[in-house]
Design an enzyme around this catalytic site. Structure first.
Site, PDB file in Angstrom:
ATOM      1  N   ARG A   4     -32.322  -6.428 -45.886  1.00 48.41           N
ATOM      2  CA  ARG A   4     -31.441  -5.524 -45.132  1.00 48.41           C
ATOM      3  C   ARG A   4     -31.672  -4.067 -45.507  1.00 48.41           C
ATOM      4  O   ARG A   4     -31.669  -3.193 -44.646  1.00 48.41           O
ATOM      5  CB  ARG A   4     -29.962  -5.870 -45.417  1.00 48.41           C
ATOM      6  CG  ARG A   4     -29.426  -7.065 -44.666  1.00 48.41           C
ATOM      7  CD  ARG A   4     -27.912  -7.144 -44.815  1.00 48.41           C
ATOM      8  NE  ARG A   4     -27.287  -5.925 -44.304  1.00 48.41           N
ATOM      9  CZ  ARG A   4     -27.094  -5.698 -42.998  1.00 48.41           C
ATOM     10  NH1 ARG A   4     -27.523  -6.572 -42.112  1.00 48.41           N
ATOM     11  NH2 ARG A   4     -26.521  -4.582 -42.582  1.00 48.41           N
ATOM     12  N   ILE A  20     -24.687  -4.421 -38.249  1.00 51.97           N
ATOM     13  CA  ILE A  20     -23.890  -3.517 -39.080  1.00 51.97           C
ATOM     14  C   ILE A  20     -24.819  -2.432 -39.627  1.00 51.97           C
ATOM     15  O   ILE A  20     -25.872  -2.742 -40.189  1.00 51.97           O
ATOM     16  CB  ILE A  20     -23.263  -4.292 -40.270  1.00 51.97           C
ATOM     17  CG1 ILE A  20     -22.466  -5.495 -39.754  1.00 51.97           C
ATOM     18  CG2 ILE A  20     -22.390  -3.383 -41.113  1.00 51.97           C
ATOM     19  CD1 ILE A  20     -21.377  -5.131 -38.785  1.00 51.97           C
ATOM     20  N   LEU A  21     -24.468  -1.196 -39.443  1.00 53.19           N
ATOM     21  CA  LEU A  21     -25.324  -0.095 -39.908  1.00 53.19           C
ATOM     22  C   LEU A  21     -25.110   0.094 -41.414  1.00 53.19           C
ATOM     23  O   LEU A  21     -23.977   0.137 -41.890  1.00 53.19           O
ATOM     24  CB  LEU A  21     -24.989   1.170 -39.126  1.00 53.19           C
ATOM     25  CG  LEU A  21     -25.381   1.044 -37.647  1.00 53.19           C
ATOM     26  CD1 LEU A  21     -24.714   2.111 -36.800  1.00 53.19           C
ATOM     27  CD2 LEU A  21     -26.898   1.086 -37.490  1.00 53.19           C
ATOM     28  N   ASN A  73     -19.160   4.344 -31.733  1.00 54.50           N
ATOM     29  CA  ASN A  73     -19.308   2.961 -31.280  1.00 54.50           C
ATOM     30  C   ASN A  73     -18.246   2.672 -30.239  1.00 54.50           C
ATOM     31  O   ASN A  73     -17.174   3.273 -30.252  1.00 54.50           O
ATOM     32  CB  ASN A  73     -19.144   1.997 -32.458  1.00 54.50           C
ATOM     33  CG  ASN A  73     -19.333   0.536 -32.030  1.00 54.50           C
ATOM     34  OD1 ASN A  73     -20.266   0.216 -31.307  1.00 54.50           O
ATOM     35  ND2 ASN A  73     -18.427  -0.321 -32.464  1.00 54.50           N
ATOM     36  N   THR A  74     -18.550   1.773 -29.339  1.00 57.22           N
ATOM     37  CA  THR A  74     -17.564   1.332 -28.371  1.00 57.22           C
ATOM     38  C   THR A  74     -17.337  -0.160 -28.585  1.00 57.22           C
ATOM     39  O   THR A  74     -18.285  -0.912 -28.800  1.00 57.22           O
ATOM     40  CB  THR A  74     -18.012   1.628 -26.921  1.00 57.22           C
ATOM     41  OG1 THR A  74     -17.077   1.054 -26.032  1.00 57.22           O
ATOM     42  CG2 THR A  74     -19.398   1.093 -26.621  1.00 57.22           C
ATOM     43  N   HIS A  75     -16.069  -0.539 -28.622  1.00 60.14           N
ATOM     44  CA  HIS A  75     -15.712  -1.924 -28.962  1.00 60.14           C
ATOM     45  C   HIS A  75     -14.792  -2.471 -27.873  1.00 60.14           C
ATOM     46  O   HIS A  75     -13.807  -1.798 -27.519  1.00 60.14           O
ATOM     47  CB  HIS A  75     -15.011  -1.949 -30.329  1.00 60.14           C
ATOM     48  CG  HIS A  75     -14.659  -3.312 -30.783  1.00 60.14           C
ATOM     49  ND1 HIS A  75     -15.608  -4.185 -31.295  1.00 60.14           N
ATOM     50  CD2 HIS A  75     -13.487  -3.981 -30.790  1.00 60.14           C
ATOM     51  CE1 HIS A  75     -15.011  -5.331 -31.607  1.00 60.14           C
ATOM     52  NE2 HIS A  75     -13.727  -5.232 -31.308  1.00 60.14           N
ATOM     53  N   ASP A 127     -17.799   3.761 -39.576  1.00 59.38           N
ATOM     54  CA  ASP A 127     -17.820   3.974 -41.034  1.00 59.38           C
ATOM     55  C   ASP A 127     -18.445   2.721 -41.649  1.00 59.38           C
ATOM     56  O   ASP A 127     -19.004   1.881 -40.954  1.00 59.38           O
ATOM     57  CB  ASP A 127     -16.414   4.292 -41.563  1.00 59.38           C
ATOM     58  CG  ASP A 127     -15.468   3.104 -41.431  1.00 59.38           C
ATOM     59  OD1 ASP A 127     -14.261   3.302 -41.676  1.00 59.38           O
ATOM     60  OD2 ASP A 127     -15.915   1.993 -41.076  1.00 59.38           O
ATOM     61  N   GLY A 169     -17.323   0.063 -42.653  1.00 52.35           N
ATOM     62  CA  GLY A 169     -16.728  -1.247 -42.345  1.00 52.35           C
ATOM     63  C   GLY A 169     -17.202  -1.777 -40.995  1.00 52.35           C
ATOM     64  O   GLY A 169     -18.072  -1.198 -40.346  1.00 52.35           O
ATOM     65  N   ASP A 200     -16.126  -2.114 -37.345  1.00 52.53           N
ATOM     66  CA  ASP A 200     -15.150  -1.667 -36.331  1.00 52.53           C
ATOM     67  C   ASP A 200     -13.905  -1.063 -36.977  1.00 52.53           C
ATOM     68  O   ASP A 200     -12.794  -1.233 -36.473  1.00 52.53           O
ATOM     69  CB  ASP A 200     -14.767  -2.851 -35.432  1.00 52.53           C
ATOM     70  CG  ASP A 200     -15.987  -3.442 -34.725  1.00 52.53           C
ATOM     71  OD1 ASP A 200     -16.061  -4.675 -34.620  1.00 52.53           O
ATOM     72  OD2 ASP A 200     -16.866  -2.665 -34.326  1.00 52.53           O
TER      73      ASP A 200
END
Ligand code: GRF
Length: 195
Positions: free
Chosen positions: A58, A85-86, A100-102, A134, A136, A138
């Protein structure tokens, strides 16, 4: 402002953003697309592909995607259906500038199955959230939200499509505002300066 889009899926949000950015007076231009897998989003603008399976671990993938995105010299990064996940290297480089859009009203239903989870919970209203990313999942500061009704008989795809229609508009509005006026982060809160 220069925007790089991260995608993994159908690319409908990417397509909407590319179309909006094609307008001469739009405050952002999509200068690059990075994907983590072969996907329809790849064909929208021609994308750089950084697949996790190509890297030993990763951390190496995190470095590779950071370099790939940095090569476009973006002001902002927009995750539009990116299903990874970034990592810390990426966030150290672009933190505070990744949107991000969720497809749910966070903090409800975080994670990769938001629409399915909302249906399983029997909610009558769901929606979409545009937030800063961030470390975490979302959990970053919320920039905008809009409610979307759940209809009797909805299944995951009918509800997700209804949400995506709202997302396409809301994401473009937020990207345009952030690209034009920036964003101020104060702890858990984020504000876009008013005109
Ligand atoms: C959107 O609903 C987004 O909120 C979620 O993935 C979906 C992307 O759809 N993270 P598409 O790949 O742009 O069609």
């Amino acid at each position: 402002a220069r925007v790089v889009v991260l995608a993994s899926g159908a690319g409908s949000l990417l397509r909407s953003l590319v179309d909006a950015a094609a307008e001469p007076d739009f405050s952002a231009e999509v200068v690059g697309v990075v994907v983590d897998r072969e996907c329809p989003a790849e064909t929208v603008l021609g994308a750089t592909r950084i697949c996790p399976r190509d890297y030993a671990d990763r951390a190496e993938w995190d470095r590779a995607i950071t370099t790939a995105v940095a090569d476009f010299e973006p002001d902002y990064v927009v995750s539009a259906g990116f299903m990874r996940i970034l990592g810390p290297t990426f966030l150290a480089r672009f933190g505070g500038r990744v949107l991000n859009t969720h497809p749910a009203l966070l903090p409800s239903f975080p994670g990769a199955h938001a629409v399915r989870d909302a249906l399983a919970a029997g909610v009558r209203v769901s929606g979409t959230t545009v937030h800063l990313v961030d470390e975490g999942v979302d959990t970053g500061p919320i920039l905008a939200q809009e409610a979307v009704p759940v209809f009797v008989g909805d299944d995951e795809s009918s509800l997700h499509e209804r949400i995506k229609i709202v997302e396409r508009r809301l994401l473009i509005e937020v990207v345009a505002a952030v690209a034009a006026r920036g964003v101020i982060i104060d702890g858990r809160k984020a504000q876009i300066p008013s005109d």
